[in-house]
Scaffold this active site. Sequence first.
Site, PDB file in Angstrom:
ATOM      1  N   CYS A   1       0.821  -1.214   0.000  1.00 58.22           N
ATOM      2  CA  CYS A   1       0.000   0.000   0.000  1.00 58.22           C
ATOM      3  C   CYS A   1       0.852   1.260   0.000  1.00 58.22           C
TER       4      CYS A   1
ATOM      5  N   GLU B   1     -25.437  14.491  -2.093  1.00 62.47           N
ATOM      6  CA  GLU B   1     -26.875  14.708  -1.862  1.00 62.47           C
ATOM      7  C   GLU B   1     -27.721  14.073  -2.969  1.00 62.47           C
TER       8      GLU B   1
ATOM      9  N   GLU C   1      -6.401   2.291 -13.318  1.00 61.85           N
ATOM     10  CA  GLU C   1      -5.924   3.429 -12.509  1.00 61.85           C
ATOM     11  C   GLU C   1      -4.605   3.964 -13.066  1.00 61.85           C
TER      12      GLU C   1
ATOM     13  N   HIS D   1     -26.146  20.537   0.638  1.00 63.45           N
ATOM     14  CA  HIS D   1     -26.235  21.210  -0.651  1.00 63.45           C
ATOM     15  C   HIS D   1     -25.127  22.244  -0.788  1.00 63.45           C
TER      16      HIS D   1
ATOM     17  N   LYS E   1      -0.033   5.564  -5.985  1.00 61.73           N
ATOM     18  CA  LYS E   1      -1.108   5.589  -7.005  1.00 61.73           C
ATOM     19  C   LYS E   1      -2.017   6.790  -6.789  1.00 61.73           C
TER      20      LYS E   1
ATOM     21  N   TYR F   1      -8.725  -2.807 -11.558  1.00 62.11           N
ATOM     22  CA  TYR F   1      -8.271  -1.655 -10.768  1.00 62.11           C
ATOM     23  C   TYR F   1      -6.914  -1.111 -11.252  1.00 62.11           C
TER      24      TYR F   1
ATOM     25  N   CYS G   1      -1.536   1.893  -2.948  1.00 61.43           N
ATOM     26  CA  CYS G   1      -2.507   2.962  -2.711  1.00 61.43           C
ATOM     27  C   CYS G   1      -1.876   4.365  -2.688  1.00 61.43           C
TER      28      CYS G   1
HETATM   29  P1  FAD Z   1       1.333  -6.245   1.830  1.00 64.57           P
HETATM   30  O1  FAD Z   1       1.030  -4.813   2.058  1.00 64.57           O
HETATM   31  O2  FAD Z   1       1.589  -6.660   0.442  1.00 64.57           O
HETATM   32  O3  FAD Z   1       2.622  -6.575   2.739  1.00 64.57           O
HETATM   33  C1  FAD Z   1       3.302  -7.800   2.689  1.00 64.57           C
HETATM   34  C2  FAD Z   1       4.745  -7.586   3.149  1.00 64.57           C
HETATM   35  O4  FAD Z   1       5.341  -8.845   3.438  1.00 64.57           O
HETATM   36  C3  FAD Z   1       5.603  -6.948   2.071  1.00 64.57           C
HETATM   37  O5  FAD Z   1       6.372  -5.905   2.620  1.00 64.57           O
HETATM   38  C4  FAD Z   1       6.520  -8.103   1.624  1.00 64.57           C
HETATM   39  O6  FAD Z   1       7.743  -7.649   1.147  1.00 64.57           O
HETATM   40  C5  FAD Z   1       6.660  -8.867   2.932  1.00 64.57           C
HETATM   41  N1  FAD Z   1       7.067 -10.278   2.785  1.00 64.57           N
HETATM   42  C6  FAD Z   1       6.658 -11.162   1.836  1.00 64.57           C
HETATM   43  N2  FAD Z   1       7.206 -12.377   2.079  1.00 64.57           N
HETATM   44  C7  FAD Z   1       7.974 -12.239   3.202  1.00 64.57           C
HETATM   45  C8  FAD Z   1       8.766 -13.141   3.955  1.00 64.57           C
HETATM   46  N3  FAD Z   1       8.871 -14.427   3.620  1.00 64.57           N
HETATM   47  N4  FAD Z   1       9.426 -12.677   5.038  1.00 64.57           N
HETATM   48  C9  FAD Z   1       9.319 -11.386   5.397  1.00 64.57           C
HETATM   49  N5  FAD Z   1       8.571 -10.478   4.722  1.00 64.57           N
HETATM   50  C10 FAD Z   1       7.897 -10.910   3.648  1.00 64.57           C
HETATM   51  N6  FAD Z   1      -5.993  -1.025  -1.558  1.00 64.57           N
HETATM   52  C11 FAD Z   1      -6.847  -0.082  -1.143  1.00 64.57           C
HETATM   53  O7  FAD Z   1      -7.558  -0.290  -0.147  1.00 64.57           O
HETATM   54  N7  FAD Z   1      -6.958   1.135  -1.797  1.00 64.57           N
HETATM   55  C12 FAD Z   1      -6.202   1.436  -2.858  1.00 64.57           C
HETATM   56  O8  FAD Z   1      -6.322   2.529  -3.401  1.00 64.57           O
HETATM   57  C13 FAD Z   1      -5.289   0.457  -3.324  1.00 64.57           C
HETATM   58  N8  FAD Z   1      -4.493   0.723  -4.386  1.00 64.57           N
HETATM   59  C14 FAD Z   1      -3.596  -0.218  -4.801  1.00 64.57           C
HETATM   60  C15 FAD Z   1      -2.787   0.082  -5.898  1.00 64.57           C
HETATM   61  C16 FAD Z   1      -1.873  -0.845  -6.349  1.00 64.57           C
HETATM   62  C17 FAD Z   1      -1.006  -0.494  -7.532  1.00 64.57           C
HETATM   63  C18 FAD Z   1      -1.743  -2.093  -5.675  1.00 64.57           C
HETATM   64  C19 FAD Z   1      -0.725  -3.086  -6.138  1.00 64.57           C
HETATM   65  C20 FAD Z   1      -2.532  -2.406  -4.591  1.00 64.57           C
HETATM   66  C21 FAD Z   1      -3.475  -1.471  -4.141  1.00 64.57           C
HETATM   67  N9  FAD Z   1      -4.317  -1.731  -3.066  1.00 64.57           N
HETATM   68  C22 FAD Z   1      -5.209  -0.793  -2.639  1.00 64.57           C
HETATM   69  C23 FAD Z   1      -4.275  -3.031  -2.369  1.00 64.57           C
HETATM   70  C24 FAD Z   1      -3.440  -2.934  -1.064  1.00 64.57           C
HETATM   71  O9  FAD Z   1      -2.189  -2.363  -1.334  1.00 64.57           O
HETATM   72  C25 FAD Z   1      -3.296  -4.307  -0.449  1.00 64.57           C
HETATM   73  O10 FAD Z   1      -4.576  -4.869  -0.272  1.00 64.57           O
HETATM   74  C26 FAD Z   1      -2.585  -4.260   0.904  1.00 64.57           C
HETATM   75  O11 FAD Z   1      -1.332  -3.665   0.811  1.00 64.57           O
HETATM   76  C27 FAD Z   1      -2.448  -5.674   1.468  1.00 64.57           C
HETATM   77  O12 FAD Z   1      -1.778  -5.650   2.689  1.00 64.57           O
HETATM   78  P2  FAD Z   1      -1.083  -6.959   3.280  1.00 64.57           P
HETATM   79  O13 FAD Z   1      -0.691  -6.629   4.667  1.00 64.57           O
HETATM   80  O14 FAD Z   1      -1.931  -8.117   3.047  1.00 64.57           O
HETATM   81  O15 FAD Z   1       0.216  -7.197   2.387  1.00 64.57           O
HETATM   82  P1  NDP Z   2      -7.462  -8.144 -10.914  1.00 65.97           P
HETATM   83  O1  NDP Z   2      -7.220  -9.550 -10.558  1.00 65.97           O
HETATM   84  O2  NDP Z   2      -8.540  -7.388 -10.243  1.00 65.97           O
HETATM   85  O3  NDP Z   2      -7.680  -8.019 -12.491  1.00 65.97           O
HETATM   86  C1  NDP Z   2      -6.826  -8.576 -13.421  1.00 65.97           C
HETATM   87  C2  NDP Z   2      -7.088  -7.986 -14.795  1.00 65.97           C
HETATM   88  O4  NDP Z   2      -6.134  -8.492 -15.709  1.00 65.97           O
HETATM   89  C3  NDP Z   2      -8.460  -8.346 -15.349  1.00 65.97           C
HETATM   90  O5  NDP Z   2      -8.935  -7.282 -16.127  1.00 65.97           O
HETATM   91  C4  NDP Z   2      -8.137  -9.585 -16.208  1.00 65.97           C
HETATM   92  O6  NDP Z   2      -9.040  -9.741 -17.266  1.00 65.97           O
HETATM   93  C5  NDP Z   2      -6.796  -9.190 -16.761  1.00 65.97           C
HETATM   94  N1  NDP Z   2      -5.960 -10.338 -17.131  1.00 65.97           N
HETATM   95  C6  NDP Z   2      -5.664 -11.418 -16.383  1.00 65.97           C
HETATM   96  N2  NDP Z   2      -4.813 -12.216 -17.032  1.00 65.97           N
HETATM   97  C7  NDP Z   2      -4.561 -11.641 -18.233  1.00 65.97           C
HETATM   98  C8  NDP Z   2      -3.759 -11.968 -19.333  1.00 65.97           C
HETATM   99  N3  NDP Z   2      -3.027 -13.072 -19.339  1.00 65.97           N
HETATM  100  N4  NDP Z   2      -3.731 -11.134 -20.379  1.00 65.97           N
HETATM  101  C9  NDP Z   2      -4.458 -10.010 -20.386  1.00 65.97           C
HETATM  102  N5  NDP Z   2      -5.243  -9.623 -19.361  1.00 65.97           N
HETATM  103  C10 NDP Z   2      -5.298 -10.432 -18.289  1.00 65.97           C
HETATM  104  O7  NDP Z   2      -6.048  -7.483 -10.685  1.00 65.97           O
HETATM  105  P2  NDP Z   2      -5.456  -6.065 -10.470  1.00 65.97           P
HETATM  106  O8  NDP Z   2      -4.040  -6.347 -10.743  1.00 65.97           O
HETATM  107  O9  NDP Z   2      -6.094  -4.964 -11.243  1.00 65.97           O
HETATM  108  O10 NDP Z   2      -5.718  -5.754  -8.923  1.00 65.97           O
HETATM  109  C11 NDP Z   2      -5.394  -6.664  -7.879  1.00 65.97           C
HETATM  110  C12 NDP Z   2      -6.127  -6.300  -6.631  1.00 65.97           C
HETATM  111  O11 NDP Z   2      -5.502  -5.177  -6.001  1.00 65.97           O
HETATM  112  C13 NDP Z   2      -7.580  -5.853  -6.860  1.00 65.97           C
HETATM  113  O12 NDP Z   2      -8.452  -6.944  -6.858  1.00 65.97           O
HETATM  114  C14 NDP Z   2      -7.832  -4.925  -5.721  1.00 65.97           C
HETATM  115  O13 NDP Z   2      -8.444  -5.597  -4.651  1.00 65.97           O
HETATM  116  C15 NDP Z   2      -6.461  -4.409  -5.325  1.00 65.97           C
HETATM  117  N6  NDP Z   2      -6.378  -3.004  -5.736  1.00 65.97           N
HETATM  118  C16 NDP Z   2      -7.215  -2.093  -5.159  1.00 65.97           C
HETATM  119  C17 NDP Z   2      -7.229  -0.793  -5.597  1.00 65.97           C
HETATM  120  C18 NDP Z   2      -8.171   0.190  -4.988  1.00 65.97           C
HETATM  121  O14 NDP Z   2      -8.726  -0.074  -3.935  1.00 65.97           O
HETATM  122  N7  NDP Z   2      -8.397   1.339  -5.608  1.00 65.97           N
HETATM  123  C19 NDP Z   2      -6.334  -0.343  -6.635  1.00 65.97           C
HETATM  124  C20 NDP Z   2      -5.492  -1.363  -7.168  1.00 65.97           C
HETATM  125  C21 NDP Z   2      -5.531  -2.637  -6.723  1.00 65.97           C
HETATM  126  P3  NDP Z   2     -10.355 -10.680 -17.206  1.00 65.97           P
HETATM  127  O15 NDP Z   2     -11.459  -9.818 -16.640  1.00 65.97           O
HETATM  128  O16 NDP Z   2     -10.555 -11.068 -18.618  1.00 65.97           O
HETATM  129  O17 NDP Z   2     -10.025 -11.838 -16.313  1.00 65.97           O
END
Ligand code: FAD
Ligand code: NDP
Length: 597
Positions: free
Chosen positions: A154, A577, A312, A572, A162, A308, A159
């Site tokens: 995150c 609203e 995004e 408003h 992004k 997503y 998050c």
């Molecule tokens: P993570 O935050 O992924 O943390 C896992 C940690 O464990 C990492 O630091 C990793 O390096 C570490 N780790 C892994 N294996 C080991 C090991 N063996 N030993 C020690 N450390 C290890 N969510 C939202 O709610 N709003 C958003 O706007 C949003 N935007 C997103 C945008 C993007 C581009 C992405 C990729 C995700 C986004 N998410 C968003 C999703 C959100 O980031 C994740 O749901 C959240 O970070 C999950 O938290 P977590 O604690 O499960 O794991």
């Molecule tokens: P998702 O699993 O949500 O979506 C994957 C996308 O990639 C789908 O559109 C899928 O298409 C497509 N896809 C999968 N495989 C292929 C392939 N081989 N070739 C082309 N297209 C493919 O993954 P994201 O990576 O977007 O997000 C992961 C999670 O992270 C989300 O579910 C969300 O919970 C979290 N997140 C949250 C955000 C937020 O809260 N604003 C922002 C970003 C991430 P198809 O529909 O055809 O399967």
Amino acid sequence: ILFPNRLRVVEHEFEDRSKFREWLVDDGFRSNFMETDGKGHATSPLVWISKTQSEGGPDPADIEKYLGGHDATLDWCREFMQPAEMRNVKAEPVMVDDGHSADHGYDYDLIVIGGGSGGMAAAKEAALHGAKVALCDFVKPSPQGTTWGLGGTCVNVGCIPKKLFHIGATLRESVHADANFFGISSVGAKPDDMMGQLPAIETETHWDVAKSNIQNYIRGLNFKYRVRLREKSVNYLNKLATFKDAHTVEVKDKKGVVSEITASRFLVAVGGRPTPLDCEGGDLAISSDDVFFLNKDPGKTLCVGASYISLECAGFLAGLGKDVTCAVRSILLRGFDRECSERIGNYMKAHGVNFKMQVTPKKLEKVDGDRIKVTFSDGTDDVYDTVLAAVGRTADTAKLGLEAVNVETNPKNRKIVTKLEQSSCPNIYAVGDVMDGCPELTPVAIQAGVILARRLFAGSKEAMDYINVCTTVFTPIEYSCVGLSEEDAIEKFGEDRIEVFHREFVPLEWSLSQARHDSNSFTKIVVDKQDEERVVGIHYVGPNAGEVMQGFGVSMKNRLTYSQLVETVGIHPTSAEEIVTLSITKSSGEDAAAGGC
Ligand code: FAD
Ligand code: NDP
């Protein structure tokens, strides 16, 4: 199960029926029993309501009233389940005994593996309740070599960067599309003689400046997280952990130095990593683990995927002036409300994002030095400066040694299968993105981590509620929702039970701009007509969507009805609203476009 604090099952064994009658008559139960039933009800169950919630067998002094048998009990349950009462009713979690005791003799009460949203929240909460806690966090570099600090996805590659890039892109769009209509211009610009309008402000973007300001902010957060762990007495270990047995992990630091530590309990919160692009030359693509760190402007970019992350990233890159194309395999935003998803696609198209529909990349190859030629499944090709693969995320469990501790994972996604966050190895727990069935969202990981820590170390009986979680997609026109999409509601309840109230409107902040004439906001609520017009889904596409939806999420937790919604006085003039004044039903066939104030 539903009323654990109010219902107790008491079993008595009797030699024969006469002994049973004697027991009823002799005991103080009789009066209640006879009063209610008259005839003497003598088949099981016999149900009394007690005055207190004390444990143990039936005590006549504790009887409030005799309820009756099966039917009377069901009636009472139905009455009890009225919405006002439901608010405080939660199933009491029953977990498998994990063998934890105060004198366990291990190095720690709890070792948390993963210092992201869920892991850090759980570690701090457990320490607050007196547990001795260590937290291992280690970032394995992305295939492109990108790495980062403490805080997980995150903060570093999700998050936060992004949303900051999205804010920058939105700001630029407002400067271009709106500012001149509010009389704001570049220095020296004059209103057009004929139309009296100022020319749109011209801007240019500097990727390196945005990137380094955002990265500096994140580095500050990494530092604060370390300080907070120290303040809470959590021992932070920048080490990669692997299970050796159910109470031991091997930890390896950056220099490859290996040691072992033990704990009574473990929490796995390792999250996930981007799924690589599975085609020839797929390793030329970057992922969301890299895009926020790029040293050079990404230039012309292909975003592969249509959920997503892809939308995004495509949105903020296009908003910052890049030439962006999305390669969509099937549909946009699978799982979300179709009508809202289509509106997002239309808005993005109108605002400069190109879409290649129903294609996947077949081959990536380097051309002209650093550029990438992509050949698609439909036989077309194009050349890009950057290819960003956003095709989903895979749980980071491959090298965690879970097989050594018999932790069951879902073979489809490698996520840990849990019941109440407890894995098949009772002293190993999981929260966040690595937990099978958990929405991949930061606040979900945090809340589940805190609630679990309270159950493990503070005697709490609370279970995490994964239902009705609000979410926002930060596309150029934002989209937030809570509850069911129209399609899912119809599938769940049947078309006859569902009504949709909807409205299309121009948000006030866009109303002066001629450049926005094609940009409308949209909202809809999905209602179950058979359950007092209960609201089962709220959707909003428009500015500040996340801010708009959060409060509605609270109401959904409290089983909001349509009448409660429209009894609420609006603020408003706001977009929110529009939701509390929704009156046009989809079934009426009336136009969803509203008249405005
Ligand atoms: P993570 O935050 O992924 O943390 C896992 C940690 O464990 C990492 O630091 C990793 O390096 C570490 N780790 C892994 N294996 C080991 C090991 N063996 N030993 C020690 N450390 C290890 N969510 C939202 O709610 N709003 C958003 O706007 C949003 N935007 C997103 C945008 C993007 C581009 C992405 C990729 C995700 C986004 N998410 C968003 C999703 C959100 O980031 C994740 O749901 C959240 O970070 C999950 O938290 P977590 O604690 O499960 O794991
Ligand atoms: P998702 O699993 O949500 O979506 C994957 C996308 O990639 C789908 O559109 C899928 O298409 C497509 N896809 C999968 N495989 C292929 C392939 N081989 N070739 C082309 N297209 C493919 O993954 P994201 O990576 O977007 O997000 C992961 C999670 O992270 C989300 O579910 C969300 O919970 C979290 N997140 C949250 C955000 C937020 O809260 N604003 C922002 C970003 C991430 P198809 O529909 O055809 O399967």
